[in-house]
Motif scaffolding. Structure first.
Motif, mmCIF file in Angstrom:
data_model
loop_
_atom_site.group_PDB
_atom_site.id
_atom_site.type_symbol
_atom_site.label_atom_id
_atom_site.label_comp_id
_atom_site.label_asym_id
_atom_site.label_seq_id
_atom_site.Cartn_x
_atom_site.Cartn_y
_atom_site.Cartn_z
ATOM 1 N N VAL A 92 -14.440 -14.927 15.460
ATOM 2 C CA VAL A 92 -13.567 -15.546 14.470
ATOM 3 C C VAL A 92 -14.428 -16.142 13.360
ATOM 4 O O VAL A 92 -15.394 -16.840 13.631
ATOM 5 N N GLY A 93 -14.049 -15.908 12.127
ATOM 6 C CA GLY A 93 -14.839 -16.402 11.010
ATOM 7 C C GLY A 93 -14.823 -17.915 10.894
ATOM 8 O O GLY A 93 -13.836 -18.570 11.223
ATOM 9 N N GLY A 94 -15.921 -18.481 10.397
ATOM 10 C CA GLY A 94 -16.026 -19.913 10.192
ATOM 11 C C GLY A 94 -16.342 -20.249 8.754
ATOM 12 O O GLY A 94 -16.445 -19.366 7.893
ATOM 13 N N LEU A 95 -16.506 -21.541 8.488
ATOM 14 C CA LEU A 95 -16.838 -21.961 7.130
ATOM 15 C C LEU A 95 -18.216 -21.489 6.712
ATOM 16 O O LEU A 95 -18.459 -21.236 5.534
ATOM 17 N N VAL A 96 -19.133 -21.426 7.662
ATOM 18 C CA VAL A 96 -20.489 -20.967 7.369
ATOM 19 C C VAL A 96 -20.847 -19.832 8.314
ATOM 20 O O VAL A 96 -20.287 -19.715 9.405
ATOM 21 N N GLY A 97 -21.781 -19.005 7.877
ATOM 22 C CA GLY A 97 -22.263 -17.929 8.723
ATOM 23 C C GLY A 97 -23.531 -18.363 9.434
ATOM 24 O O GLY A 97 -24.379 -19.049 8.856
ATOM 25 N N VAL A 98 -23.665 -17.985 10.683
ATOM 26 C CA VAL A 98 -24.840 -18.320 11.492
ATOM 27 C C VAL A 98 -25.322 -17.053 12.172
ATOM 28 O O VAL A 98 -24.514 -16.279 12.699
ATOM 29 N N GLY A 99 -26.622 -16.816 12.165
ATOM 30 C CA GLY A 99 -27.148 -15.639 12.832
ATOM 31 C C GLY A 99 -28.621 -15.770 13.131
ATOM 32 O O GLY A 99 -29.316 -16.623 12.568
ATOM 33 N N PRO A 156 -42.575 -12.624 9.905
ATOM 34 C CA PRO A 156 -41.723 -11.630 10.562
ATOM 35 C C PRO A 156 -42.095 -11.343 12.015
ATOM 36 O O PRO A 156 -41.481 -10.460 12.631
ATOM 37 N N THR A 157 -43.040 -12.073 12.565
ATOM 38 C CA THR A 157 -43.348 -11.935 13.992
ATOM 39 C C THR A 157 -42.467 -12.857 14.837
ATOM 40 O O THR A 157 -42.558 -12.841 16.068
ATOM 41 N N THR A 158 -41.617 -13.656 14.197
ATOM 42 C CA THR A 158 -40.784 -14.605 14.938
ATOM 43 C C THR A 158 -39.326 -14.502 14.512
ATOM 44 O O THR A 158 -39.012 -14.111 13.379
ATOM 45 N N TYR A 159 -38.450 -14.890 15.438
ATOM 46 C CA TYR A 159 -37.027 -14.986 15.136
ATOM 47 C C TYR A 159 -36.700 -16.423 14.709
ATOM 48 O O TYR A 159 -37.336 -17.376 15.153
ATOM 49 N N VAL A 160 -35.698 -16.541 13.856
ATOM 50 C CA VAL A 160 -35.282 -17.837 13.349
ATOM 51 C C VAL A 160 -33.770 -17.824 13.214
ATOM 52 O O VAL A 160 -33.140 -16.759 13.150
ATOM 53 N N VAL A 161 -33.163 -19.010 13.185
ATOM 54 C CA VAL A 161 -31.718 -19.121 12.962
ATOM 55 C C VAL A 161 -31.476 -19.305 11.476
ATOM 56 O O VAL A 161 -32.121 -20.136 10.824
ATOM 57 N N GLY A 162 -30.573 -18.517 10.930
ATOM 58 C CA GLY A 162 -30.249 -18.599 9.514
ATOM 59 C C GLY A 162 -28.806 -18.999 9.291
ATOM 60 O O GLY A 162 -27.929 -18.698 10.097
ATOM 61 N N PHE A 163 -28.574 -19.702 8.185
ATOM 62 C CA PHE A 163 -27.233 -20.118 7.780
ATOM 63 C C PHE A 163 -26.942 -19.552 6.394
ATOM 64 O O PHE A 163 -27.841 -19.454 5.554
ATOM 65 N N GLY A 164 -25.680 -19.209 6.147
ATOM 66 C CA GLY A 164 -25.295 -18.723 4.826
ATOM 67 C C GLY A 164 -23.843 -19.023 4.537
ATOM 68 O O GLY A 164 -23.069 -19.371 5.433
ATOM 69 N N GLN A 165 -23.479 -18.891 3.283
ATOM 70 C CA GLN A 165 -22.105 -19.148 2.864
ATOM 71 C C GLN A 165 -21.140 -18.180 3.528
ATOM 72 O O GLN A 165 -21.480 -17.033 3.813
ATOM 73 N N SER A 166 -19.930 -18.642 3.781
ATOM 74 C CA SER A 166 -18.912 -17.809 4.411
ATOM 75 C C SER A 166 -17.565 -18.487 4.184
ATOM 76 O O SER A 166 -17.446 -19.390 3.367
ATOM 77 N N GLY A 167 -16.565 -18.026 4.907
ATOM 78 C CA GLY A 167 -15.304 -18.753 4.954
ATOM 79 C C GLY A 167 -14.169 -18.224 4.109
ATOM 80 O O GLY A 167 -13.059 -18.753 4.168
ATOM 81 N N LEU A 168 -14.404 -17.175 3.297
ATOM 82 C CA LEU A 168 -13.335 -16.666 2.437
ATOM 83 C C LEU A 168 -12.523 -15.592 3.143
ATOM 84 O O LEU A 168 -13.051 -14.812 3.929
#
Length: 695
Positions: A172-179, A187-199
């Motif tokens: 289900v979509g939220g106000l922000v995107g998380v991945g 680029p040898t590591t994984y990280v959590v990213g946030f971005g605009q979303s919600g429309l």
């Protein structure tokens, strides 16, 4: 930030489990399509030694020879096809990608039909749960009632966000995107990213642009929101829908434009957990991160900082009852395709017909195949490859990729405008490429995914949560360099800059893109240019910022950057001038990366074709020269036509130019003029000094 050959809008149904995924990319991903086809699609060859399409791999009957090549090469090469080919009632646009998608769906269906007869087979159980329409209709809104009730009874904003996060993990979509993503600068590591979303509409312009067509869409969208609330048994639906729309308009106002969101430097911003509260106050970030399972990270990547600040303010200023309605509508939108037909038809009525112009919904089995492919794609893909992708196709595609990479190397070595030190690094980057052809070396394990026949919504929710949890488990682990982000059945291809890789799923390696029996010129103009397109993405205006290891870093000299910008500014101007709809132009800035890749892909594929001739002249076939057939190969894969709403949506939100304008890339290529005798004064003629030559 993965970039693909075609647009996400047109193939979205095959790419994801739910209508709105929880793992919204924190960085603006562009896996994406624009489309083409022979009048009736590829057909079984009469002779196994002859190409599937035409005498040499191109449908010559699909041309319109009343148009000169120099007037409009798309119309000349594809005009007959365009006039004779209707857009199917279940499509908003149509072209060769769609033809191959239908073929892929048919083939996948045979696998799923067989699986449903095997008790305990997960893909079969999932598909059967979708295909039992009577059982789905009997349940009505029942399967999502617990989700809605949890939202309605949570009147505290912080507790509400916890519920929203729980649902976001289930698609289900939220106000922000998380991945979870690779760290662009490590680029040898994984990280959590946030971005605009919600429309709920495709882009901020749909809310903000002063345009009569978009105003009508806004009115219809509010009616759709009200309809969904009414179907869910909610009173005062119109007023509540209007309040939700006003909230979404506030989010849209805070959003970055798609052009701004393309910039890999501007979208790389490190925030600590404390920064979220300080820089985007008004939203319960700590509780949200806990519910999303992403706490305890030393830092997070934020793609659009001011957008998150604005979204947090909208959240803080919005009454809790409107936030509840907003969240409930997100649930209904995400799960409408898996609920009873009243929800499904209402959802399609807006997103399919109003927004995209599609008169009829796809038949249920196609939607079921797409759903299960999105949920368990590699479980199906393993069988798909075994049945439909012979080793000789993979071997031939491998050789084509090697030839195109070699041609790109020659181009780089002979580049006059690039400084020697930059050129050395560019060649090192090319040498470090990883091409992936057909399918992954290791298939995903779905043993932990619970699938239950008769529980469609539950299966979709668990599949989304399974994927989200799979991504979370990457944190702290080595990078999985064997991972694929498309299934073998996908008609697409992509470049991934942090992996320094190009990826070509099995299903795109078919006519008209690639046919081992076709004339080589057709294959080089088709799949060869697609291969070149993906390779060159690593050197486009954003991909060039990543080095041989996949790291976002400044490795070009300032002089190289300045010279490159002269070329790209000219290309932006060229595409800005195209006006596919009255008053609505191609956005040269938004489509720049794809236009660079088309130009470079054609350039290096042409070189690779002539390299493959081994110094011998190309044969004349049916009165056509090798160079003519090469450009026919390019034009043929972009045969396409759109319904007006779909074309409008493409122009407003897609990083790819429409197929017509993609074909016109040839205007920049000197050999095209010689091949077709294009003269000054013809509409498509560009003076040599104004042709954009980058590579």
């Amino acid at each position: 930030m993965r970039t693909s050959i075609v647009t996400a809008i047109l193939l979205a149904s095959a790419a994801t489990v739910s209508a709105q995924t929880s793992q919204t990319p924190a960085r603006p991903a562009a896996p994406s399509p624009a489309l083409a086809g022979a009048a009736s699609g590829p057909v079984a060859p009469k002779d196994a030694n002859k190409p599937q399409i035409g005498d040499f791999g191109f449908d010559m009957a699909g041309r319109d020879t009343t148009v000169k090549p120099g007037t409009d090469f798309f119309d000349y090469a594809n005009g007959g096809w365009e006039k004779a080919t209707p857009i199917p009632a279940d499509r908003s646009s149509y072209g060769m990608f769609h033809v191959l998608q239908d073929l892929s769906l048919e083939r996948t269906r045979t696998i799923l039909d067989a699986a449903t007869a095997k008790p305990g087979d997960k893909v079969g159980e999932f598909y059967a749960s979708f295909m039992d329409e009577a059982a789905v209709n009997a349940k009505g809104a029942g399967p999502v009632k617990p989700m809605l009730a949890a939202l309605k009874t949570t009147t505290d904003k912080t507790a509400l966000v916890t519920q929203i996060a729980k649902l976001q993990r289930q698609g289900v979509g939220g106000l922000v995107g998380v991945g979870v993503q690779q760290d662009d600068k490590d680029p040898t590591t994984y990280v959590v990213g946030f971005g605009q979303s919600g429309l709920g509409l495709p882009d901020r312009d749909y809310y903000l642009k002063d345009d009569a067509k978009l105003a009508a869409v806004r009115t219809a969208y509010q009616a759709y929101l009200a309809q969904m609330l009414t179907l869910a048994g909610e009173p005062n639906a119109a007023a509540r829908a209007a309040a939700v729309f006003a909230m979404e308009k506030g989010l849209a106002t805070a959003h970055w434009t798609r052009i701004e969101s393309r910039d890999a430097d501007k979208t790389y911003n490190k925030w600590t957990a404390a920064d979220f509260a300080a820089k985007a106050p008004g939203f319960p970030w700590a509780q949200y991160m806990t519910a999303m399972g992403v706490t305890g990270r030393p830092f997070y990547l934020v793609a659009q900082p001011s957008a998150l600040t604005g979204e947090a303010k909208v959240f803080a200023d919005t009454p809790v009852n409107v936030l509840q309605d907003y969240a409930m509508l997100k649930v209904l939108r995400a799960y409408a395709p898996y609920l009873s037909s009243d929800f499904d038809k209402a959802n399609f009525g807006f997103y399919g017909t109003t927004l995209s112009g599609t008169p009829e919904q796809q038949v249920r089995w196609k939607r079921g195949v797409s759903t299960v492919s999105g949920a368990m794609g590699e479980a199906i893909g393993e069988q798909y490859v075994a049945k439909y992708f012979p080793p000789e196709s993979k071997a031939a595609a491998d050789q084509l990729v090697k030839n195109v990479i070699a041609a790109m190397g020659d181009r780089l070595r002979n580049l006059a405008w690039m400084a020697p030190e930059t050129k050395t690094k560019a060649l090192a980057k090319l040498a470090a490429f990883t091409p992936k052809i057909g399918y992954p070396d290791k298939w995903r394990d779905y043993s932990a995914l619970q699938v239950q026949r008769g529980d469609l919504v539950g299966n979709v929710a668990r599949a989304n949560a399974f994927d989200y949890d799979r991504d979370l488990k990457k944190l702290g682990q080595p990078i999985d360099r064997g991972e694929w982000f498309m299934t073998p059945m996908t008609i697409n291809a992509y470049a991934n800059p942090t992996m320094n890789e190009v990826v070509f799923p099995a299903a795109i390696l078919q006519p008209p893109f690639f046919d081992p029996k076709a004339d080589p010129a057709i294959n080089y103009g088709g799949i060869g240019a697609v291969i070149g397109h993906e390779i060159s993405h690593h050197f486009d205006d954003q991909g060039r910022k990543y080095d041989a290891s996949g790291k976002l870093t400044d490795w070009w000299t300032p002089q190289d950057v300045a010279r490159f910008k002269v070329f790209t500014d000219a290309l932006v101007k060229q595409y800005d001038a195209y006006e596919p709809l009255p008053g609505l132009h191609v956005q040269g800035g938004l489509t720049l990366g794809e236009n660079i890749a088309d130009l470079a892909g054609l350039t290096v594929a042409y070189d690779a074709y002539h390299r493959s001739l081994g110094g011998k002249p190309a044969p004349v076939i049916d009165g056509t020269t090798g160079d003519q057939r090469f450009y026919y190969g390019w034009a043929g894969v972009w045969r396409s036509k759109f319904r007006e709403p779909a074309l409008r949506q493409t122009l407003l939100s897609d990083p790819h130019s429409p197929g017509h304008q993609r074909v016109l890339t040839v205007r920049n290529l000197d050999p095209w003029y010689a091949a077709f005798g294009v003269k000054p004064g013809e509409a498509s003629y560009l003076a040599p000094a104004t042709r954009v030559r980058i590579w």
